[in-house]
Design a protein around this motif. Structure first.
Motif, mmCIF file in Angstrom:
data_model
loop_
_atom_site.group_PDB
_atom_site.id
_atom_site.type_symbol
_atom_site.label_atom_id
_atom_site.label_comp_id
_atom_site.label_asym_id
_atom_site.label_seq_id
_atom_site.Cartn_x
_atom_site.Cartn_y
_atom_site.Cartn_z
ATOM 1 N N PRO A 1 0.815 -1.217 0.000
ATOM 2 C CA PRO A 1 0.000 0.000 0.000
ATOM 3 C C PRO A 1 0.850 1.269 0.000
ATOM 4 O O PRO A 1 1.878 1.338 0.675
ATOM 5 C CB PRO A 1 -0.809 -0.130 1.298
ATOM 6 N N ARG A 2 0.416 2.254 -0.768
ATOM 7 C CA ARG A 2 1.158 3.508 -0.866
ATOM 8 C C ARG A 2 0.915 4.384 0.366
ATOM 9 O O ARG A 2 -0.156 4.344 0.969
ATOM 10 C CB ARG A 2 0.757 4.279 -2.112
ATOM 11 N N ASN A 3 1.918 5.172 0.710
ATOM 12 C CA ASN A 3 1.788 6.067 1.852
ATOM 13 C C ASN A 3 1.798 7.522 1.390
ATOM 14 O O ASN A 3 1.835 7.804 0.188
ATOM 15 C CB ASN A 3 2.888 5.777 2.879
ATOM 16 N N LEU A 4 1.778 8.441 2.351
ATOM 17 C CA LEU A 4 1.741 9.861 2.009
ATOM 18 C C LEU A 4 2.968 10.299 1.218
ATOM 19 O O LEU A 4 2.892 11.225 0.410
ATOM 20 C CB LEU A 4 1.617 10.709 3.277
ATOM 21 N N GLY B 1 8.580 11.761 7.494
ATOM 22 C CA GLY B 1 7.744 10.798 8.199
ATOM 23 C C GLY B 1 7.290 11.340 9.541
ATOM 24 O O GLY B 1 7.619 12.470 9.922
ATOM 25 N N LEU B 2 6.548 10.552 10.260
ATOM 26 C CA LEU B 2 5.990 10.970 11.551
ATOM 27 C C LEU B 2 7.063 11.417 12.534
ATOM 28 O O LEU B 2 6.819 12.279 13.384
ATOM 29 C CB LEU B 2 5.190 9.813 12.164
ATOM 30 N N ASP B 3 8.257 10.840 12.429
ATOM 31 C CA ASP B 3 9.333 11.147 13.365
ATOM 32 C C ASP B 3 10.307 12.203 12.848
ATOM 33 O O ASP B 3 11.328 12.476 13.476
ATOM 34 C CB ASP B 3 10.106 9.874 13.710
ATOM 35 N N GLY B 4 10.015 12.785 11.694
ATOM 36 C CA GLY B 4 10.883 13.814 11.135
ATOM 37 C C GLY B 4 11.955 13.288 10.200
ATOM 38 O O GLY B 4 12.672 14.062 9.571
ATOM 39 N N GLU B 5 12.088 11.964 10.100
ATOM 40 C CA GLU B 5 13.020 11.355 9.157
ATOM 41 C C GLU B 5 12.301 11.125 7.823
ATOM 42 O O GLU B 5 11.097 11.325 7.706
ATOM 43 C CB GLU B 5 13.555 10.030 9.722
ATOM 44 N N ASN C 1 7.277 4.783 9.645
ATOM 45 C CA ASN C 1 6.965 6.113 10.172
ATOM 46 C C ASN C 1 6.012 6.884 9.256
ATOM 47 O O ASN C 1 6.126 8.095 9.094
ATOM 48 C CB ASN C 1 8.251 6.916 10.382
ATOM 49 N N SER C 2 5.088 6.156 8.654
ATOM 50 C CA SER C 2 4.226 6.762 7.639
ATOM 51 C C SER C 2 2.743 6.633 7.990
ATOM 52 O O SER C 2 2.363 5.918 8.917
ATOM 53 C CB SER C 2 4.475 6.100 6.284
ATOM 54 N N ILE C 3 1.957 7.334 7.208
ATOM 55 C CA ILE C 3 0.510 7.125 7.180
ATOM 56 C C ILE C 3 0.179 6.547 5.808
ATOM 57 O O ILE C 3 0.566 7.107 4.778
ATOM 58 C CB ILE C 3 -0.261 8.438 7.414
ATOM 59 N N PHE C 4 -0.494 5.419 5.794
ATOM 60 C CA PHE C 4 -0.878 4.784 4.529
ATOM 61 C C PHE C 4 -2.170 5.415 4.008
ATOM 62 O O PHE C 4 -3.021 5.838 4.786
ATOM 63 C CB PHE C 4 -1.047 3.277 4.727
ATOM 64 N N GLU D 1 5.342 15.081 17.216
ATOM 65 C CA GLU D 1 6.018 15.990 18.137
ATOM 66 C C GLU D 1 6.914 16.998 17.416
ATOM 67 O O GLU D 1 7.312 18.001 18.002
ATOM 68 C CB GLU D 1 6.855 15.190 19.143
ATOM 69 N N ASN D 2 7.224 16.711 16.186
ATOM 70 C CA ASN D 2 8.137 17.554 15.418
ATOM 71 C C ASN D 2 7.349 18.540 14.562
ATOM 72 O O ASN D 2 6.595 18.151 13.673
ATOM 73 C CB ASN D 2 9.020 16.662 14.532
ATOM 74 N N LYS D 3 7.546 19.811 14.840
ATOM 75 C CA LYS D 3 6.793 20.843 14.109
ATOM 76 C C LYS D 3 7.148 20.891 12.625
ATOM 77 O O LYS D 3 6.318 21.275 11.796
ATOM 78 C CB LYS D 3 7.062 22.209 14.743
ATOM 79 N N LYS D 4 8.388 20.472 12.297
ATOM 80 C CA LYS D 4 8.790 20.444 10.894
ATOM 81 C C LYS D 4 7.933 19.466 10.089
ATOM 82 O O LYS D 4 7.701 19.672 8.906
ATOM 83 C CB LYS D 4 10.269 20.049 10.778
ATOM 84 N N VAL D 5 7.483 18.400 10.751
ATOM 85 C CA VAL D 5 6.625 17.425 10.072
ATOM 86 C C VAL D 5 5.299 18.073 9.700
ATOM 87 O O VAL D 5 4.805 17.924 8.572
ATOM 88 C CB VAL D 5 6.387 16.191 10.959
ATOM 89 N N ILE D 6 4.729 18.806 10.638
ATOM 90 C CA ILE D 6 3.445 19.466 10.377
ATOM 91 C C ILE D 6 3.598 20.501 9.266
ATOM 92 O O ILE D 6 2.754 20.597 8.370
ATOM 93 C CB ILE D 6 2.915 20.115 11.666
ATOM 94 N N GLU D 7 4.695 21.244 9.304
ATOM 95 C CA GLU D 7 4.943 22.226 8.237
ATOM 96 C C GLU D 7 5.067 21.529 6.885
ATOM 97 O O GLU D 7 4.481 21.970 5.883
ATOM 98 C CB GLU D 7 6.212 23.011 8.536
#
Length: 319
Positions: free
Chosen positions: A21-24, A205-209, A215-218, A234-240
């Motif tokens: 399955p593909r992720n974001l 990914g969810l952890d910033g890596e 560390n993904s959302i499918f 927890e990492n604001k860079k991920v949200i950005e």
């Protein structure tokens, strides 16, 4: 009388189904751009299941199922399989192997070996090869297929645009070298395809890596799991990164002073819950997917055969 027929460039998008399955990362990194341009381009989706099995032969049966997930995700993303093409590499192995043999004549062995050594397979330790079900030393197939199969398929499909994630950029260099060498013996006016970079080649990914499976959302992830994963970021860079990828960079900038970024997380939840709804709700039957794959076989087969005949006639003077 004015000609209303508009020429469409041919674009090829390559996907490796080894993880299913593909992720974001896939979605923002290649899928959306490829599908949004399918009306103006003649499009071909190449799912390289042979490469996936080559990388992990112990998982060959599971990879077959993962291939269906990839195709399902592309269809749910809006891929128009009735007016475009789908190539499952395992369905065309005799043709692809013949193409590889021809094109291997136009690439230096040392360069091909260098590419292999710097690939995923070439970097494996002995114990890692054993864990994946690979022999201690690489086969000739393992050396040639990863480097030459996709360039050969792209040439046979007469691709003019080459699209996908950043991991496939390397194929463009191989195609350029092959074409330049071919021109020495055959006046080939078909240029190698141009790489079309995605707007978001690198998705966090969810952890910033770099986004990977762990560390993904499918795309087909259930709503509760999707919401829970976003809540734990927890990492604001991920949200950005995710809001920018979703086209909401201005919203992030406006609320960037929000220390616990509750509003931004809730916005992300709303965006992804709604945008990914088709992936969750539209589960396609395997029989239906098999019919779609089979329905694409004959025209692709004809194109491969015609290209092989051209190579034999123009380069090797075989009638």
């Amino acid at each position: 009388m004015e000609d209303n027929m508009t020429y469409k460039l041919k674009q090829v998008c390559v996907q490796n189904p080894i993880f299913g399955p593909r992720n974001l990362g896939h979605y923002w990194g290649s899928m959306k751009d490829f599908i949004s341009s399918q009306e103006k381009h003649e499009s071909v989706l190449v799912i390289d299941d042979v490469m996936a099995i080559l990388m992990n032969p112990k998982e060959s049966e599971a990879i077959k199922n993962r291939t269906y997930f990839v195709l399902q995700d592309f269809i749910n993303c809006g891929y128009d399989f009735e007016n475009n093409r789908i190539v499952l590499t395992s369905s065309f192995m005799p043709d692809i192997m013949e193409l590889i043999i021809f094109y291997s004549d136009f690439i230096d062995f040392k360069f091909c070996h260098y590419l292999y050594e710097n690939s995923f397979l070439g970097g494996l330790k002995s114990y890692q090869r054993d864990e994946l079900g690979l022999n201690l030393y690489p086969s000739v197939f393992e050396l040639l297929y990863p480097q030459l199969s996709i360039p050969a398929v792209s040439f046979a499909l007469e691709a003019e645009l080459f699209q996908g994630g950043e991991e496939i950029i390397g194929y463009t260099y191989i195609m350029n070298i092959i074409k330049n060498n071919i021109k020495k013996v055959y006046n080939d006016y078909n240029y190698p395809p141009i790489y079309e970079p995605a707007r978001n080649g690198y998705v966090l990914g969810l952890d910033g890596e770099y986004m990977f499976q762990h560390n993904s959302i499918f795309l087909s992830e259930d709503e509760d799991s999707l919401i829970e994963k976003i809540e734990k970021i927890e990492n604001k860079k991920v949200i950005e990164d995710w809001l920018t990828s979703a086209g909401h960079q201005n919203v992030f900038e406006f609320y960037s002073a929000d220390q616990d970024f509750t509003y931004l997380k809730n916005l992300l939840k709303d965006i992804l819950v709604n945008e990914l709804r088709p992936f969750r709700e539209n589960q396609l039957e395997i029989d239906h997917l098999d019919k779609i794959i089979a329905g694409n076989h004959e025209p692709v087969q004809q194109q491969f055969s015609a290209h092989i005949r051209t190579l034999k006639r123009e380069i090797y003077h075989i009638l």
